[in-house]
Scaffold this active site. Structure first.
Site, PDB file in Angstrom:
ATOM      1  N   ILE A 595       0.949  -1.426   0.021  1.00 14.74           N
ATOM      2  CA  ILE A 595       0.315  -0.108  -0.050  1.00 14.74           C
ATOM      3  C   ILE A 595       0.757   1.406  -0.084  1.00 14.74           C
ATOM      4  O   ILE A 595       0.690   2.621   0.086  1.00 14.74           O
ATOM      5  CB  ILE A 595      -1.113  -0.066   1.357  1.00 14.74           C
ATOM      6  CG1 ILE A 595      -0.186  -0.417   2.768  1.00 14.74           C
ATOM      7  CG2 ILE A 595      -2.241  -0.957   0.896  1.00 14.74           C
ATOM      8  CD1 ILE A 595      -1.213  -0.281   3.974  1.00 14.74           C
ATOM      9  N   GLY A 596       1.798   1.069   0.100  1.00 14.92           N
ATOM     10  CA  GLY A 596       2.693   2.121   0.275  1.00 14.92           C
ATOM     11  C   GLY A 596       4.906   2.009   0.251  1.00 14.92           C
ATOM     12  O   GLY A 596       4.963   1.132   0.752  1.00 14.92           O
ATOM     13  N   MET A 597       5.456   3.794   0.221  1.00 17.09           N
ATOM     14  CA  MET A 597       6.586   3.096   1.025  1.00 17.09           C
ATOM     15  C   MET A 597       6.476   4.082   2.235  1.00 17.09           C
ATOM     16  O   MET A 597       6.223   4.646   2.097  1.00 17.09           O
ATOM     17  CB  MET A 597       7.563   3.248   0.312  1.00 17.09           C
ATOM     18  CG  MET A 597       7.982   2.746  -1.268  1.00 17.09           C
ATOM     19  SD  MET A 597       8.431   0.782  -0.823  1.00 17.09           S
ATOM     20  CE  MET A 597      10.267   1.608   0.069  1.00 17.09           C
ATOM     21  N   GLY A 598       6.423   3.433   2.955  1.00 18.58           N
ATOM     22  CA  GLY A 598       7.426   3.937   4.466  1.00 18.58           C
ATOM     23  C   GLY A 598       9.250   4.082   4.713  1.00 18.58           C
ATOM     24  O   GLY A 598      10.113   3.711   3.138  1.00 18.58           O
ATOM     25  N   GLU A 602       8.990  -1.757   2.012  1.00 17.89           N
ATOM     26  CA  GLU A 602       7.194  -1.555   1.582  1.00 17.89           C
ATOM     27  C   GLU A 602       6.244  -1.438   3.312  1.00 17.89           C
ATOM     28  O   GLU A 602       6.570  -1.563   4.304  1.00 17.89           O
ATOM     29  CB  GLU A 602       7.082  -2.950   1.192  1.00 17.89           C
ATOM     30  CG  GLU A 602       7.410  -2.933   0.121  1.00 17.89           C
ATOM     31  CD  GLU A 602       7.952  -4.130  -0.535  1.00 17.89           C
ATOM     32  OE1 GLU A 602       7.896  -4.195  -2.369  1.00 17.89           O
ATOM     33  OE2 GLU A 602       7.771  -4.911  -0.436  1.00 17.89           O
ATOM     34  N   VAL A 603       4.923  -1.003   2.911  1.00 17.86           N
ATOM     35  CA  VAL A 603       4.219  -0.948   3.824  1.00 17.86           C
ATOM     36  C   VAL A 603       3.037  -1.871   2.517  1.00 17.86           C
ATOM     37  O   VAL A 603       2.776  -1.918   1.655  1.00 17.86           O
ATOM     38  CB  VAL A 603       3.759   0.714   3.882  1.00 17.86           C
ATOM     39  CG1 VAL A 603       2.166   0.061   5.205  1.00 17.86           C
ATOM     40  CG2 VAL A 603       4.520   1.461   4.928  1.00 17.86           C
ATOM     41  N   ASP A 714       6.282  15.217  15.663  1.00 20.08           N
ATOM     42  CA  ASP A 714       6.395  14.699  14.312  1.00 20.08           C
ATOM     43  C   ASP A 714       4.567  15.021  14.002  1.00 20.08           C
ATOM     44  O   ASP A 714       4.198  13.867  13.073  1.00 20.08           O
ATOM     45  CB  ASP A 714       6.821  13.712  13.774  1.00 20.08           C
ATOM     46  CG  ASP A 714       7.001  13.799  12.029  1.00 20.08           C
ATOM     47  OD1 ASP A 714       6.715  14.905  11.410  1.00 20.08           O
ATOM     48  OD2 ASP A 714       7.811  13.117  11.537  1.00 20.08           O
TER      49      ASP A 714
HETATM   50  O1  ACK Z   1      -1.599   7.462   2.643  1.00 19.30           O
HETATM   51  P1  ACK Z   1      -1.296   5.945   3.094  1.00 19.30           P
HETATM   52  O2  ACK Z   1      -2.355   5.004   2.345  1.00 19.30           O
HETATM   53  O3  ACK Z   1      -0.391   5.946   4.743  1.00 19.30           O
HETATM   54  O4  ACK Z   1       0.488   5.895   2.597  1.00 19.30           O
HETATM   55  C1  ACK Z   1       0.616   5.590   3.781  1.00 19.30           C
HETATM   56  C2  ACK Z   1       2.316   4.460   3.163  1.00 19.30           C
HETATM   57  O5  ACK Z   1       1.058   2.950   3.859  1.00 19.30           O
HETATM   58  C3  ACK Z   1       3.821   4.266   4.283  1.00 19.30           C
HETATM   59  O6  ACK Z   1       3.526   4.714   5.210  1.00 19.30           O
HETATM   60  C4  ACK Z   1       0.177   3.194   4.924  1.00 19.30           C
HETATM   61  N1  ACK Z   1      -0.035   3.233   5.901  1.00 19.30           N
HETATM   62  C5  ACK Z   1       0.753   2.927   6.917  1.00 19.30           C
HETATM   63  N2  ACK Z   1       0.479   2.790   8.058  1.00 19.30           N
HETATM   64  C6  ACK Z   1      -1.130   2.457   7.800  1.00 19.30           C
HETATM   65  C7  ACK Z   1      -2.078   1.280   8.504  1.00 19.30           C
HETATM   66  N3  ACK Z   1      -1.782   0.810   8.935  1.00 19.30           N
HETATM   67  N4  ACK Z   1      -2.837   1.193   7.458  1.00 19.30           N
HETATM   68  C8  ACK Z   1      -3.189   1.672   6.887  1.00 19.30           C
HETATM   69  N5  ACK Z   1      -2.496   1.738   5.705  1.00 19.30           N
HETATM   70  C9  ACK Z   1      -1.225   2.461   6.281  1.00 19.30           C
HETATM   71  C10 ACK Z   1      -0.053   4.982   5.156  1.00 19.30           C
END
Ligand code: ACK
Length: 913
Positions: A595-598, A602-603, A714
């Site tokens: 779902i994204g990059m941390g 990866e996340v 932050d």
């Molecule tokens: O804006 P987003 O969809 O929400 O993109 C970032 C991405 O991962 C990198 O941080 C998503 N993300 C992080 N933690 C979670 C979570 N617990 N549930 C859903 N999305 C998350 C975040």
């Protein structure tokens, strides 16, 4: 007859042959003669002659120059010595020059001898020649008596000889002629004295000189009348009767001065205070002396002299009162300033003292202030005209009296009159520090901490705050507890560990200072130490008593708050992670999609099935391969922090995977992702109440974190996650704070300048108050649907603008109350910002009264930024175009123009819809 002559001759022979006997025979009868005889010294005879001036004088003469072996003696009477030690014999005589005597052969002499003999008494009898000691042979001093034509001319010789006579009470002198022609005219015997004299005001008596020609007689002088010894007066009397080397001397007494060799009294109008003063002086100003011999001048009436004043100083007066007393009250301190007295009385030693009185409201009754009041630089003997009085009671009336004094105030008896006073009322102030902290009921994990109320509460105490930490940890991580009572049960402690406690009180005026540190160690016993030899029944009673007490205090007074523990205080990061996070078996995780990059990799989203629980959706953060130790530690620290929290508005940690790679952090899944992106996606689609609801959730999460003493550092919309129910949860812990601990980090790109409070930017003062600032920015982000704070101003301009007092304007349609709340969060003084608890209360109130949200400001933020934009596409300069350009929406220029929005005035009427 022959027989007579014979008997006479035998008598003659019995006499000393050295002496001649003068015999006188008197015929008495035919057959009888009387023989008289007497001793005479040889041939000396007493003769009357004329001196040079033809005055008849008596002399002793001898002149047996024609006969050989002359030995003619002439002796004086006994001469008492009278204390003399060396006597001088002056002999005046005439002597015939042998050559001037016709027909004299070698028997003629031109000298005679002088002898002496010491004796205690006037024997008046024969003394043997041999008893005499020779003093000298005396010759004529070229002054022979010469023979002039037929007439004799007398020429008198004077010779002086001296001799030491120290053994007897007196002595005899004798003159021996050995064949000269002499006439002794006079013999003068004398001794020498140093005459009575006065030197350096000391009298030295007439003093007989010493026995030897080189001897000095030391003499002690005595001070003349009206004088006293300065240094023992001494002088030496030389053998020739001259005084030598005066030492020491005397000084005229006070009231007297030296005149000639005596001390004379000072005249009227003059004085002499000390014997060492050179002479009498005129009385100083404002004083007089009425009698002779004054040692001091009396002051004129109304003038005084201090004990320490020299008598030469003018008489003076006490000062008048200080002037122009001004007081400035600052909480419980008062600054007092005044001007010196108009009259200083002719002195320069004016000093001030301050009297402090507490006066009851509405009454004349005043009592002295307590000893706890502080005066800087002091309360008495002040040389300055400014005093800071502190440690006063809050809300209290005080009267301060400034007294002016000088050296003669006491003598004049007027000290108290020279004063000026002021009455002030002190303000509200924070409480003073608490004291007498004590620990009791100490066990392995707990203790009961109690303390005294502050000496000066300065108001009603609302609560006490207890801060404590392990001594070894210093203040790196600490816990905070708050209570209304003066004791608190501290639990969750480690056994046998020294803890440091600080307690402070809070009133309406805010927190007071923390108390001095109080150290105490937990023990190894599970129960409170009561004492040795206690029986078990007593122990049981005590324990149950303590239990009941704890229950009561917990139920009634104590607010117990769990405190966040910094995982970086653990030496081993794995120990922290396992203390706060659950290890999840990788087999129970089912990853579905990225779902994204941390920060670290990866996340993903996926599902987690834990035995005995229903399957849930989770987000999975993973640590990319090839990480360093530090990266691993930082990555896991977020889980260690998150694992300590349990709140509906904080992202929940499900667990971690550390036993296999990649390392993973599993959290609850937030369907709508991060808040900023979510709002941008749904621009303008929510009601104000919905927006405030989101903000409330974030405030609630932040209150929880601040209660746990966790500072986020932050907080931003990008770090808030939103679930399918629009519940906002605070996320992203750990990493940012680690980086920003670096002192050099303040201006690195990593610091989120737009979200960060100025004190945190400039000196890394990250506190809950700086989180409140960030929360204000999040509010603005939310109300503006994800707009970038300060648009595209660069970071330096943002810092400068904030420094100059610029604050983000209300977003479009922003309720005035919300913008006001934002502005409150952006107070420059962090103490003046609201707490999260206050923010939460405020938002709750707004939600309960939606009407308060209706009023929106007419002021549009767009107007404020237009001015800095150089119009390029807006030619000629058209304000609506300039505005659109400044916010990056110039593409709507024509649309707005077509709809008739040609000026900023009608643009203001544009609603959100
Ligand atoms: O804006 P987003 O969809 O929400 O993109 C970032 C991405 O991962 C990198 O941080 C998503 N993300 C992080 N933690 C979670 C979570 N617990 N549930 C859903 N999305 C998350 C975040």
């Amino acid at each position: 007859t022959h027989s007579v002559i014979h008997s006479f001759a035998s008598l003659f022979l019995s006499l000393d042959t050295a002496h001649l006997v003068c015999i006188q025979l008197s015929l008495v009868e035919r057959d009888q003669i009387i023989i008289h005889w007497m001793y005479v010294y040889s041939q000396w005879e007493e003769v009357s002659i004329m001196d040079e001036k033809n005055i008849p004088i008596r002399t002793y003469q001898v002149c047996n120059v024609l006969e050989p072996n002359q030995n003619n003696w002439l002796r004086t009477d006994w001469i008492p010595r009278s204390g003399a030690q060396r006597v001088y014999v002056e002999v005046k005589f005439t002597l015939r020059d042998c050559n001037s005597l016709p027909g004299v052969t070698g028997t003629c002499k031109e000298t005679f001898n002088l002898y002496y003999h010491e004796s205690n008494e006037d024997k008046d009898s024969y003394i043997k020649e041999s008893s005499f000691i020779k003093v000298d042979t005396v010759a004529a001093d070229e002054s022979f008596t010469q023979v002039d034509v037929g007439d004799r001319i007398m020429k008198l010789n004077t010779e002086v000889r001296d001799v030491k006579v120290t053994n007897r009470k007196g002595f005899y002198l004798a003159f021996q002629d050995v064949g000269a022609c002499i006439a002794l005219v006079s013999v003068r015997v004398f001794y020498k004295t140093c005459p009575l004299t006065v030197r350096n005001l000391a009298t030295f008596p007439d003093t007989v000189t010493g026995a030897d020609t080189s001897s000095l007689v030391e003499v002690r002088g005595s001070c003349v009348n009206q004088s006293e010894e300065k240094e023992e007066p001494k002088m030496y009397c030389g053998a020739d009767g001259e005084w030598l080397v005066p030492i020491g001397g005397c000084l005229c007494n006070p009231g007297y001065e030296e005149k000639g060799a005596a001390c004379k009294a000072c005249s009227v109008g003059f004085y002499k205070a000390k014997s060492t003063d050179t002479g009498c002086s005129k009385c100083p100003p404002h004083s007089h002396s009425l009698r002779e011999g004054a040692t001091v001048c009396d002051c004129h009436s109304g003038f005084f002299r201090a004990d320490s004043d020299p008598f030469s100083m003018a008489c003076t007066q006490p000062p008048s009162a200080p002037q122009q007393l001004i007081s400035v009250v600052n909480e419980t301190s008062v600054v007092l300033e005044w001007a010196p007295p108009r009259r200083l009385g002719g002195r320069s030693d004016t000093s001030y003292s301050l009297e402090c009185l507490i006066c009851q409201t509405g009454s004349q009754l005043c009592l002295p202030c307590g000893s706890d009041v502080l005066f800087a630089p002091g309360q008495t003997g002040l040389k300055t005209t400014r005093v800071v009085v502190s440690e006063l009671r809050a809300h209290t009336h005080y009267t301060f009296i400034i007294h002016a004094r000088n050296g003669v105030s006491q003598a004049s008896g007027a000290g108290a009159a020279q004063s000026v006073s002021v009455t002030v009322t002190t303000n509200q102030a924070a409480p003073s520090p608490v004291s007498a902290i004590q620990a009791s009921d100490v066990t392995r994990h707990s203790l009961l901490l109690s303390w005294q109320q502050p000496d000066r509460p300065n108001g009603v105490i609302l609560e006490y705050e207890v801060k404590f930490y392990e001594k070894d940890q210093r203040e790196r991580s600490y816990r905070i507890m708050r209570t209304f009572s003066r004791s608190v049960d501290v639990t969750g402690l480690n056994p046998l560990t020294v803890y440091v406690f600080h307690v402070r009180a809070r009133t309406a005026a805010g927190y007071g200072e923390f108390s001095a540190p109080f150290e105490f160690s937990t023990n190894s016993d599970p129960f409170p130490l009561i004492g040795e030899g206690v029986n078990s029944a007593f122990l049981l009673l005590s324990i149950s008593g303590v239990g009941i007490l704890l229950l009561i205090s917990a139920a009634v007074f104590i607010i117990r708050v769990k405190i966040y523990v910094d995982p970086f205080t653990y030496e081993d990061p794995d120990q922290a992670i396992h203390e706060f996070a659950k290890e999840i078996d990788v087999s129970s995780i089912h990853i579905e999609r990225v779902i994204g990059m941390g920060e670290f990799g990866e996340v993903c989203s996926g599902r987690l099935r834990v035995q005995g629980k229903r399957e849930i959706y989770v987000a999975i953060k993973s640590l990319k391969a090839g990480y360093s130790d530090k990266q691993r530690r930082d990555f896991l620290s977020e889980a260690s922090i998150m694992g300590q929290f349990d709140h509906p508005n904080i992202i929940r940690l499900e667990g971690v995977v550390t036993r296999c790679k990649p390392l993973m952090i599993i959290t609850e899944y937030m369907e709508n992702g991060s808040l900023d992106a979510f709002l941008r996606k749904h621009d303008g689609q929510f009601t104000v109440i919905q927006l405030v609801g989101m903000l409330r959730g974030i405030a609630s999460g932040m209150k929880y974190l601040s209660d746990m003493s966790y500072v986020h550092r932050d907080l931003a919309a990008r770090n808030i996650l939103v679930n399918s129910n629009l519940v906002c949860k605070v996320s992203d812990f750990g990493l940012s704070r680690v980086l920003e601990d670096d002192p050099e980090a303040a201006y690195t790109t990593r610091i989120p300048i737009r979200w960060t409070a100025p004190e945190a930017i400039s000196y890394r003062k990250f506190t809950t108050a700086s989180d409140v600032w960030s929360y204000g920015i999040v509010m603005w982000e939310v109300v503006s649907y994800g707009e970038r704070p300060y648009w595209d101003m660069n970071n330096q301009d943002v810092i400068k603008a904030i420094e100059e007092g610029y604050r983000l304007p209300a977003p479009m349609d922003c309720p005035v109350v919300l913008h006001q709340l934002m502005l409150d969060c952006w107070e420059r003084e962090r103490a003046e910002r609201p707490t999260f608890s206050q923010i939460l209360n405020m938002l709750d109130k707004l939600i309960r009264n939606p009407g308060t949200l209706r009023r929106t400001g007419g002021d549009r933020y767009t107007l404020k930024v237009c001015v800095s934009v150089v119009p390029e596409v807006c030619v000629p300069e058209w304000s609506v175009c300039v505005w659109l350009q400044s916010i990056g929406l110039e593409r709507y220029r024509d649309t707005l123009a077509a709809a008739g929005y040609t000026s900023l005035e009608n643009l203001l009427a544009l609603t959100h819809q």
